[in-house]
Write a protein that holds these residues in place. Structure first.
Motif, PDB file in Angstrom:
ATOM      1  N   MET A 102       0.833  -1.178   0.000  1.00 36.30           N
ATOM      2  CA  MET A 102       0.000   0.000   0.000  1.00 36.30           C
ATOM      3  C   MET A 102       0.884   1.249   0.000  1.00 36.30           C
ATOM      4  O   MET A 102       1.895   1.294   0.673  1.00 36.30           O
ATOM      5  CB  MET A 102      -0.891  -0.009   1.245  1.00 36.30           C
ATOM      6  N   THR A 103       0.477   2.264  -0.709  1.00 35.25           N
ATOM      7  CA  THR A 103       1.301   3.460  -0.872  1.00 35.25           C
ATOM      8  C   THR A 103       0.579   4.688  -0.359  1.00 35.25           C
ATOM      9  O   THR A 103      -0.638   4.738  -0.344  1.00 35.25           O
ATOM     10  CB  THR A 103       1.692   3.639  -2.348  1.00 35.25           C
ATOM     11  N   ASP A 104       1.361   5.670   0.069  1.00 32.02           N
ATOM     12  CA  ASP A 104       0.783   6.941   0.516  1.00 32.02           C
ATOM     13  C   ASP A 104       0.843   7.981  -0.581  1.00 32.02           C
ATOM     14  O   ASP A 104       0.458   9.119  -0.375  1.00 32.02           O
ATOM     15  CB  ASP A 104       1.536   7.460   1.751  1.00 32.02           C
ATOM     16  N   ARG A 105       1.371   7.588  -1.733  1.00 32.39           N
ATOM     17  CA  ARG A 105       1.477   8.533  -2.842  1.00 32.39           C
ATOM     18  C   ARG A 105       0.106   8.773  -3.448  1.00 32.39           C
ATOM     19  O   ARG A 105      -0.685   7.843  -3.594  1.00 32.39           O
ATOM     20  CB  ARG A 105       2.429   7.996  -3.906  1.00 32.39           C
ATOM     21  N   PRO A 106      -0.172  10.011  -3.827  1.00 29.61           N
ATOM     22  CA  PRO A 106      -1.442  10.287  -4.510  1.00 29.61           C
ATOM     23  C   PRO A 106      -1.499   9.546  -5.849  1.00 29.61           C
ATOM     24  O   PRO A 106      -0.473   9.261  -6.464  1.00 29.61           O
ATOM     25  CB  PRO A 106      -1.409  11.800  -4.739  1.00 29.61           C
ATOM     26  N   THR A 107      -2.720   9.264  -6.274  1.00 34.01           N
ATOM     27  CA  THR A 107      -2.934   8.566  -7.538  1.00 34.01           C
ATOM     28  C   THR A 107      -3.517   9.529  -8.560  1.00 34.01           C
ATOM     29  O   THR A 107      -4.480  10.247  -8.275  1.00 34.01           O
ATOM     30  CB  THR A 107      -3.881   7.368  -7.341  1.00 34.01           C
ATOM     31  N   VAL A 108      -2.908   9.529  -9.740  1.00 35.13           N
ATOM     32  CA  VAL A 108      -3.349  10.378 -10.841  1.00 35.13           C
ATOM     33  C   VAL A 108      -3.809   9.466 -11.978  1.00 35.13           C
ATOM     34  O   VAL A 108      -3.100   8.532 -12.354  1.00 35.13           O
ATOM     35  CB  VAL A 108      -2.209  11.296 -11.330  1.00 35.13           C
ATOM     36  N   LEU A 109      -4.983   9.757 -12.511  1.00 33.24           N
ATOM     37  CA  LEU A 109      -5.494   9.053 -13.677  1.00 33.24           C
ATOM     38  C   LEU A 109      -5.333   9.957 -14.890  1.00 33.24           C
ATOM     39  O   LEU A 109      -5.863  11.069 -14.920  1.00 33.24           O
ATOM     40  CB  LEU A 109      -6.975   8.692 -13.489  1.00 33.24           C
ATOM     41  N   VAL A 110      -4.573   9.493 -15.880  1.00 35.19           N
ATOM     42  CA  VAL A 110      -4.380  10.218 -17.132  1.00 35.19           C
ATOM     43  C   VAL A 110      -5.332   9.603 -18.153  1.00 35.19           C
ATOM     44  O   VAL A 110      -5.238   8.410 -18.447  1.00 35.19           O
ATOM     45  CB  VAL A 110      -2.922  10.111 -17.630  1.00 35.19           C
ATOM     46  N   VAL A 111      -6.241  10.424 -18.666  1.00 37.17           N
ATOM     47  CA  VAL A 111      -7.195   9.958 -19.674  1.00 37.17           C
ATOM     48  C   VAL A 111      -6.870  10.694 -20.973  1.00 37.17           C
ATOM     49  O   VAL A 111      -7.187  11.867 -21.131  1.00 37.17           O
ATOM     50  CB  VAL A 111      -8.657  10.219 -19.244  1.00 37.17           C
ATOM     51  N   GLU A 112      -6.213   9.987 -21.866  1.00 34.26           N
ATOM     52  CA  GLU A 112      -5.701  10.585 -23.104  1.00 34.26           C
ATOM     53  C   GLU A 112      -5.712   9.523 -24.191  1.00 34.26           C
ATOM     54  O   GLU A 112      -5.133   8.446 -24.009  1.00 34.26           O
ATOM     55  CB  GLU A 112      -4.278  11.113 -22.873  1.00 34.26           C
ATOM     56  N   ASP A 113      -6.372   9.812 -25.332  1.00 36.67           N
ATOM     57  CA  ASP A 113      -6.468   8.829 -26.405  1.00 36.67           C
ATOM     58  C   ASP A 113      -5.194   8.725 -27.236  1.00 36.67           C
ATOM     59  O   ASP A 113      -4.953   7.694 -27.862  1.00 36.67           O
ATOM     60  CB  ASP A 113      -7.679   9.096 -27.298  1.00 36.67           C
ATOM     61  N   GLU A 114      -4.361   9.742 -27.249  1.00 32.48           N
ATOM     62  CA  GLU A 114      -3.081   9.664 -27.945  1.00 32.48           C
ATOM     63  C   GLU A 114      -2.096   8.933 -27.036  1.00 32.48           C
ATOM     64  O   GLU A 114      -1.602   9.495 -26.057  1.00 32.48           O
ATOM     65  CB  GLU A 114      -2.570  11.064 -28.290  1.00 32.48           C
ATOM     66  N   ARG A 115      -1.828   7.688 -27.377  1.00 33.10           N
ATOM     67  CA  ARG A 115      -1.039   6.818 -26.491  1.00 33.10           C
ATOM     68  C   ARG A 115       0.354   7.374 -26.186  1.00 33.10           C
ATOM     69  O   ARG A 115       0.830   7.270 -25.059  1.00 33.10           O
ATOM     70  CB  ARG A 115      -0.946   5.412 -27.069  1.00 33.10           C
ATOM     71  N   ASP A 116       1.022   7.949 -27.176  1.00 37.67           N
ATOM     72  CA  ASP A 116       2.353   8.519 -26.937  1.00 37.67           C
ATOM     73  C   ASP A 116       2.287   9.657 -25.930  1.00 37.67           C
ATOM     74  O   ASP A 116       3.155   9.776 -25.059  1.00 37.67           O
ATOM     75  CB  ASP A 116       2.984   9.011 -28.247  1.00 37.67           C
ATOM     76  N   LEU A 117       1.263  10.484 -26.050  1.00 37.60           N
ATOM     77  CA  LEU A 117       1.094  11.595 -25.115  1.00 37.60           C
ATOM     78  C   LEU A 117       0.747  11.080 -23.722  1.00 37.60           C
ATOM     79  O   LEU A 117       1.277  11.572 -22.720  1.00 37.60           O
ATOM     80  CB  LEU A 117       0.005  12.541 -25.638  1.00 37.60           C
ATOM     81  N   ALA A 118      -0.110  10.082 -23.646  1.00 41.79           N
ATOM     82  CA  ALA A 118      -0.454   9.478 -22.354  1.00 41.79           C
ATOM     83  C   ALA A 118       0.789   8.898 -21.690  1.00 41.79           C
ATOM     84  O   ALA A 118       1.008   9.085 -20.478  1.00 41.79           O
ATOM     85  CB  ALA A 118      -1.521   8.403 -22.541  1.00 41.79           C
ATOM     86  N   ASP A 119       1.616   8.218 -22.477  1.00 41.34           N
ATOM     87  CA  ASP A 119       2.863   7.649 -21.941  1.00 41.34           C
ATOM     88  C   ASP A 119       3.817   8.749 -21.475  1.00 41.34           C
ATOM     89  O   ASP A 119       4.500   8.599 -20.454  1.00 41.34           O
ATOM     90  CB  ASP A 119       3.553   6.775 -22.989  1.00 41.34           C
ATOM     91  N   LEU A 120       3.865   9.847 -22.215  1.00 41.93           N
ATOM     92  CA  LEU A 120       4.717  10.970 -21.830  1.00 41.93           C
ATOM     93  C   LEU A 120       4.253  11.554 -20.490  1.00 41.93           C
ATOM     94  O   LEU A 120       5.065  11.755 -19.582  1.00 41.93           O
ATOM     95  CB  LEU A 120       4.699  12.050 -22.913  1.00 41.93           C
ATOM     96  N   TYR A 121       2.966  11.809 -20.372  1.00 41.48           N
ATOM     97  CA  TYR A 121       2.431  12.333 -19.107  1.00 41.48           C
ATOM     98  C   TYR A 121       2.733  11.375 -17.955  1.00 41.48           C
ATOM     99  O   TYR A 121       3.111  11.793 -16.861  1.00 41.48           O
ATOM    100  CB  TYR A 121       0.924  12.554 -19.195  1.00 41.48           C
ATOM    101  N   GLN A 122       2.554  10.079 -18.213  1.00 39.84           N
ATOM    102  CA  GLN A 122       2.823   9.086 -17.181  1.00 39.84           C
ATOM    103  C   GLN A 122       4.292   9.142 -16.758  1.00 39.84           C
ATOM    104  O   GLN A 122       4.603   9.117 -15.564  1.00 39.84           O
ATOM    105  CB  GLN A 122       2.460   7.690 -17.671  1.00 39.84           C
ATOM    106  N   SER A 123       5.203   9.242 -17.726  1.00 37.88           N
ATOM    107  CA  SER A 123       6.624   9.294 -17.375  1.00 37.88           C
ATOM    108  C   SER A 123       6.965  10.560 -16.598  1.00 37.88           C
ATOM    109  O   SER A 123       7.789  10.526 -15.690  1.00 37.88           O
ATOM    110  CB  SER A 123       7.495   9.168 -18.626  1.00 37.88           C
ATOM    111  N   TRP A 124       6.330  11.669 -16.930  1.00 43.56           N
ATOM    112  CA  TRP A 124       6.578  12.921 -16.216  1.00 43.56           C
ATOM    113  C   TRP A 124       6.102  12.860 -14.768  1.00 43.56           C
ATOM    114  O   TRP A 124       6.706  13.445 -13.883  1.00 43.56           O
ATOM    115  CB  TRP A 124       5.873  14.071 -16.912  1.00 43.56           C
ATOM    116  N   LEU A 125       5.017  12.184 -14.531  1.00 44.49           N
ATOM    117  CA  LEU A 125       4.380  12.200 -13.212  1.00 44.49           C
ATOM    118  C   LEU A 125       4.750  11.023 -12.318  1.00 44.49           C
ATOM    119  O   LEU A 125       4.590  11.095 -11.102  1.00 44.49           O
ATOM    120  CB  LEU A 125       2.855  12.239 -13.378  1.00 44.49           C
TER     121      LEU A 125
END
Length: 191
Positions: free
Chosen positions: A1-24
Motif C-alpha cells: 500500500m502506498t501513501d502517494r497520490p494517484t493520478v489518472l491520465v485519460v488521453e487517447d493519444e497513447r504517446d502523449l499518455a505515456d509521456l504524461y505518465q513518465s513525467w508524473l
C-alpha cells in the motif's frame, strides 16, 4: 500500500499518455486510460486527480466528467485539451483547464494545485469546528476551569496545529487561486 497520490491520465493519444505518465510517475501513482470506458474502469475512491482530454473517442471528455464525479465525488479533475476554453465550460464539473501543449512543469503544477485544493474544505471545516468548540467553552467556563482542563489544552493545541497547517496551505495558493476566491466572494455578496 502506498501513501502517494494517484493520478489518472485519460488521453487517447497513447504517446502523449505515456509521456504524461513518465513525467508524473516519480511523484505519483499513475494510471492511464485511452478511452472514456477505460477511465470508468480505472476510477475508484483511491484516485485523487484525473487529467482528462476533452476530445475522446466514443465518449467525449464532457460526458466523462459527469461519470467520473459520480464514481468519485472527491475527485479533482483537470481538463487537458487542445481546444481553447469557451463559455460552454462554465457548466462542466472540473477544477482546472489546461490547454495543450502542456509542459512537464505545468502538468506537475496543476496536479500539485489540485491535490492542495482537495484538502482545503475539510481542513478549513475542521478548523472552524474546533474554534467553535473553543468559543463555546470559553463562553461557559471560568478561566480557572479552562486552565485546569487537559481536554481544553488539547483542544487549543489542535487549533494551533490546524492553524499552522492552514497557514502552510495558504502560502501555497497562487495569485490565480486568490483571484478566483475573491471573485467568488464578490459574486456571493452581490446575490
Amino acid at each position: 500500500m502506498t501513501d502517494r497520490p494517484t493520478v489518472l491520465v485519460v488521453e487517447d493519444e497513447r504517446d502523449l499518455a505515456d509521456l504524461y505518465q513518465s513525467w508524473l510517475s516519480a511523484d505519483y501513482d499513475v494510471r492511464v486510460a485511452n478511452t472514456g470506458e477505460d477511465a470508468l474502469a480505472a476510477i475508484n475512491e483511491t484516485v485523487d486527480v484525473a487529467l482528462v482530454d476533452r476530445r475522446l473517442p466514443e465518449m467525449d471528455g464532457d460526458e466523462l466528467l459527469a461519470a467520473l464525479q459520480d464514481s468519485n465525488p472527491s475527485l479533482r479533475v483537470a481538463l487537458v485539451s487542445g481546444m481553447e476554453p469557451d463559455f460552454d465550460i462554465i457548466d462542466l464539473g472540473f477544477d482546472a483547464y489546461v490547454v495543450k501543449p502542456v509542459s512537464r512543469t505545468e502538468l506537475h503544477n496543476v496536479v500539485c494545485r489540485l491535490l492542495a485544493r482537495a484538502v482545503y474544505s475539510d481542513e478549513i471545516r475542521e478548523f472552524f469546528a474546533l474554534a467553535s468548540k473553543r468559543a463555546a467553552l470559553e463562553a461557559e467556563k471560568t478561566e480557572a476551569e479552562l486552565e485546569n482542563s487537559d481536554a481544553y489544552h488539547d483542544l487549543v493545541d489542535r487549533i494551533r496545529a490546524r492553524r499552522a497547517e492552514l497557514d502552510d496551505l495558504l502560502s501555497q495558493l497562487t495569485t490565480d487561486d486568490f483571484a478566483a476566491v475573491f471573485r467568488e466572494l464578490s459574486d456571493e455578496v452581490r446575490t
